[in-house]
Motif scaffolding. Structure first.
Motif, mmCIF file in Angstrom:
data_model
loop_
_atom_site.group_PDB
_atom_site.id
_atom_site.type_symbol
_atom_site.label_atom_id
_atom_site.label_comp_id
_atom_site.label_asym_id
_atom_site.label_seq_id
_atom_site.Cartn_x
_atom_site.Cartn_y
_atom_site.Cartn_z
ATOM 1 N N VAL A 111 -8.684 -0.110 2.230
ATOM 2 C CA VAL A 111 -8.210 -0.365 0.858
ATOM 3 C C VAL A 111 -8.366 -1.828 0.478
ATOM 4 O O VAL A 111 -8.825 -2.170 -0.603
ATOM 5 N N LYS A 112 -7.979 -2.692 1.382
ATOM 6 C CA LYS A 112 -7.894 -4.114 1.010
ATOM 7 C C LYS A 112 -9.182 -4.891 1.278
ATOM 8 O O LYS A 112 -9.325 -6.012 0.826
ATOM 9 N N LEU A 155 0.830 -1.210 0.000
ATOM 10 C CA LEU A 155 0.000 0.000 0.000
ATOM 11 C C LEU A 155 0.865 1.260 0.000
ATOM 12 O O LEU A 155 1.919 1.297 0.633
ATOM 13 N N LYS A 174 -9.406 6.267 -1.060
ATOM 14 C CA LYS A 174 -10.503 5.306 -1.136
ATOM 15 C C LYS A 174 -11.631 5.698 -0.178
ATOM 16 O O LYS A 174 -12.812 5.679 -0.555
ATOM 17 N N GLU A 186 -3.264 6.288 -0.041
ATOM 18 C CA GLU A 186 -4.161 5.476 -0.869
ATOM 19 C C GLU A 186 -5.464 5.200 -0.110
ATOM 20 O O GLU A 186 -6.561 5.260 -0.679
ATOM 21 N N ALA A 187 -5.309 4.920 1.191
ATOM 22 C CA ALA A 187 -6.489 4.595 2.004
ATOM 23 C C ALA A 187 -7.406 5.810 2.137
ATOM 24 O O ALA A 187 -8.633 5.666 2.117
#
Lengths: 123, 567
Positions: free
Chosen positions: B382-383, B185, B193, B189-190
């Motif tokens: 994210v995941k 990551l 999102k 990025e998180a």
């Protein structure tokens, strides 16, 4: 005859409201948890939901209200809780986190409850 | 005696108020900075601070005297040497270092040299349990100190040429990384999102993941966020509990350094989810050396529009984070005590209800989460929830980061799934001949070999991450003594059972050591443990007898061997 789903884990409260609503000509469905409430909602298509806040989890009522509004935006939800008295927490309806149509503290007088229900049903 | 210019003090306080604010919550950082200037907090400094903030001087003295890193009685030395006395450092040879330090300086612990050069103190857990014995001089850390090295360090101080073992960062000692510590990551990025999701979607994703607080109590993170999000209040707060004070825990030290961006991502996502615009990182006083690093990280994020107004162009989403330093009080790891400390009061836990999610910092809805919890939250967003909850058990989802220290071949930081058996963990860390394991730090439980098949999970043996391994030669009574000395020192003193009960238990340990404790008295002490557990209002008091009870129960032959014949 309008059908009302009561979702509450307080059995005394549920039986009192059940009696009140039935004697006033409503059809009543009862659930004691969020999960049961969602199942009955899918099966019975109620016209209004009376919803508690703290059940198995402290935020079950909020989570259920969010799920219900995603499924059926127009079904009115009346949130009934004594969370304020028990925990000192102060909540109110809001479109995102508490998407209910009205928010009332327990205990509630029977006539006020009926008035709120009729109001939300558009009677 | 130093003459202090009252007017100058007032000017300094005025400047500090510009930096920290002019309400009561600025008290702690103002006192910390004034102590930097005057090397302690003289009466006149406390009086002027009180007048300036509109509170009584007694209130200021009450706060200053609560925290072990604030000094009100005498000027501290130019070099304040704090030797860690936690069990891990004890096992690694702390006593020899302590003797060497006392000999070198000609003073006892708690004293300052006549020339004002050195103050020698014990401290509880520096978060260096995998590199003990550790000591801290002002804000510099020294690890694996032996008497020879201690002597060299003192000589360097005398020449005013002190070099730190860790000029910038304490290198990590990650022995086993899993999906939380080893991922692809990228920072922010998180947040990107999360900003594409609704607030309730974020909380539901966290709920579906099953994430529970990683600080040890295991409260469901989504419930906390949901309640704070639903609570009425214009000003909401996000607080990162970086007061990692549990003896044997040092994983947050690594996470704060090496996963900073993901921590700040998690806090920012939490702020978005509950509707907060302000956040704090409450950093333990022992991690002062990290403050500058974290402030730089925050500054970088401000310049990248990851903090501040309209974050990443999201209209109306404003959030910023400030760092507040703790001052050596373990109890401030308890969330309501932490909030009291943030507000500028003594770190004494509050009665609950009301809960912080509704009545937290300055009476506003507040979420307080552990460093690891925020990092997990960012990764989950994210995941996805399944990525997280495929690991762990039914009631304890996900991976957990453990700090493992003590008598094992490979101490360090490990990532294991919840539900791992103690025996499996010991195999990984090289502790096959282990006699006992302390799970969950001083407030946790000490288990013997008969329980090594039990699992580490909230439904079995819970842990905030501290695992201390004891080898075959460990004197378990010494272990119990170390933990009880810790609680006697760290009890905030509000609840009588905790304040007066723990010294009684410590007295019992001394009687056991001397063979003067009867069975009857030992049973009385066990009843006292129940009272402390039932009648203390915070987690510190409730869990303080755990180690004593589990050591007495699990190591009966060893403990009772020192008890005289039944009376």
């Amino acid at each position: 005859m309008a059908k009302i789903l009561i979702v509450d884990d307080d059995e005394d409260f549920v039986s009192a409201v059940n009696l009140l609503l039935k004697s006033n000509g409503f059809d009543v469905a009862i659930a004691n948890s969020r999960q049961e409430g969602m199942e009955i909602f899918d099966k019975d298509n109620p016209d209004l939901v009376l919803l508690d806040v703290m059940m198995d989890e402290p935020d079950d009522g909020f989570v259920m209200a969010q799920s219900l509004k995603k499924k059926a935006k127009n079904i009115p939800i009346l949130m009934l809780t004594n969370v304020g008295q028990v925990t000192g927490m102060d909540f109110d309806k809001d479109s995102e986190m508490v998407p209910v149509d009205d928010f009332e503290q327990k205990p509630i007088m029977p006539n006020i409850l009926l008035e709120k229900i009729n109001q939300l049903l558009g009677k | 005696m130093q003459i202090i210019d009252r007017q100058k003090v007032n000017e300094q306080i005025r400047d500090l108020k510009k930096k920290y604010g002019d309400d009561r919550s600025a008290l702690m950082p103002i006192l910390q900075d004034l102590q930097e200037i005057y090397e302690y907090l003289p009466d006149v400094v406390m009086q002027e601070t009180a007048h300036s903030l509109g509170i009584h001087p007694v209130e200021v003295e009450g706060v200053a005297s609560f925290y072990s890193f604030l000094r009100t009685k005498e000027k501290q030395g130019k070099y304040v040497i704090r030797l860690c006395r936690t069990i891990s450092c004890d096992l690694a040879g702390k006593s020899n270092v302590a003797r060497q330090l006392e000999n070198e300086m000609g003073i006892k612990f708690g004293e300052t040299t006549k020339d004002g050069k050195f103050t020698l103190e014990y401290t509880n857990c520096l978060g260096m349990c995998d590199r003990g014995p550790a000591l801290m001089i002002n804000d510099r850390l020294f690890a694996k100190v032996d008497p020879e090295k201690a002597s060299q360090i003192i000589a360097d101080c005398r020449r005013d040429f002190l070099k730190s073992d860790f000029p910038k960062v304490v290198p990590s000692d990650v022995k086993k990384a899993g999906p939380i510590l080893d991922h692809d990551l990228k920072p922010a990025e998180a947040i990107k999102k999360a900003l594409s999701m609704s607030r309730s979607e974020i909380i539901n994703t966290i709920r579906e993941s099953g994430l529970k607080g990683r600080g040890g109590a295991g409260f469901p993170t989504a419930v906390k966020w949901q309640l704070a999000g639903a609570a009425k209040g214009k000003n909401k707060y996000v607080v990162c509990n970086a007061d990692e004070g549990e003896p044997g825990t040092f994983k947050d030290r690594m996470l704060l350094y090496e996963h900073t961006d993901f921590l700040l991502d998690g806090m920012t996502i939490g702020a978005y989810a509950i509707g907060a615009s302000k956040g704090f990182i409450y950093l333990r006083g022992e991690y002062l050396y990290m403050k500058k690093y974290l402030e730089e990280a925050l500054e970088n994020r401000r310049s990248e529009h990851l903090l501040g107004k309209n974050i990443l162009g999201k209209d109306g989403f404003n959030f910023d984070i400030r760092i507040r330093m703790g001052a050596g009080a373990y109890v401030c790891g308890e969330e309501t005590a932490l909030i009291e400390s943030l507000e500028g009061y003594r770190g004494e836990p509050r009665n609950r209800p009301p809960f912080p999610v509704d009545t937290g910092f300055q009476g506003n809805p507040t979420i307080v989460n552990n460093v690891e919890t925020f990092i997990d939250s960012a990764l989950i967003i994210v995941k996805g929830s399944e990525w997280f909850n495929i690991h762990g058990t039914e009631k304890s989802k996900g991976m957990k980061i453990f700090s493992i220290s003590g008598d094992c071949e490979r101490p360090g930081i490990y990532e294991f799934p919840f539900g791992i058996k103690v025996s499996e963990l010991l195999k990984e860390v090289g502790g096959e001949d282990t006699k006992a394991v302390q799970i969950g730090g001083a407030s946790g439980h000490c288990i013997s070999q008969k329980d090594f098949n039990r699992t580490i999970a909230f439904e079995d043996i819970g842990s905030g991450g501290s695992i201390i391994v004891f080898g075959p030669d460990t004197d378990m009574l010494q272990v119990a003594r170390n933990f009880l000395e810790f609680f006697v020192e760290e009890s905030c003193g509000q609840c009588t059972p905790c304040r007066d009960g723990n010294p009684k238990l410590l007295g019992g340990i001394e009687m056991l050591e001397n063979g003067r404790c009867s069975f009857t008295y030992l049973n009385e002490l066990k009843k006292l443990c129940e009272t402390i557990q039932n009648a203390s209002k915070c987690g510190l008091g409730q869990s303080s007898p755990n180690a004593f009870l589990s050591i007495v129960d699990n190591f009966k032959p060893e403990i009772l061997g020192r008890v005289p014949e039944a009376d």
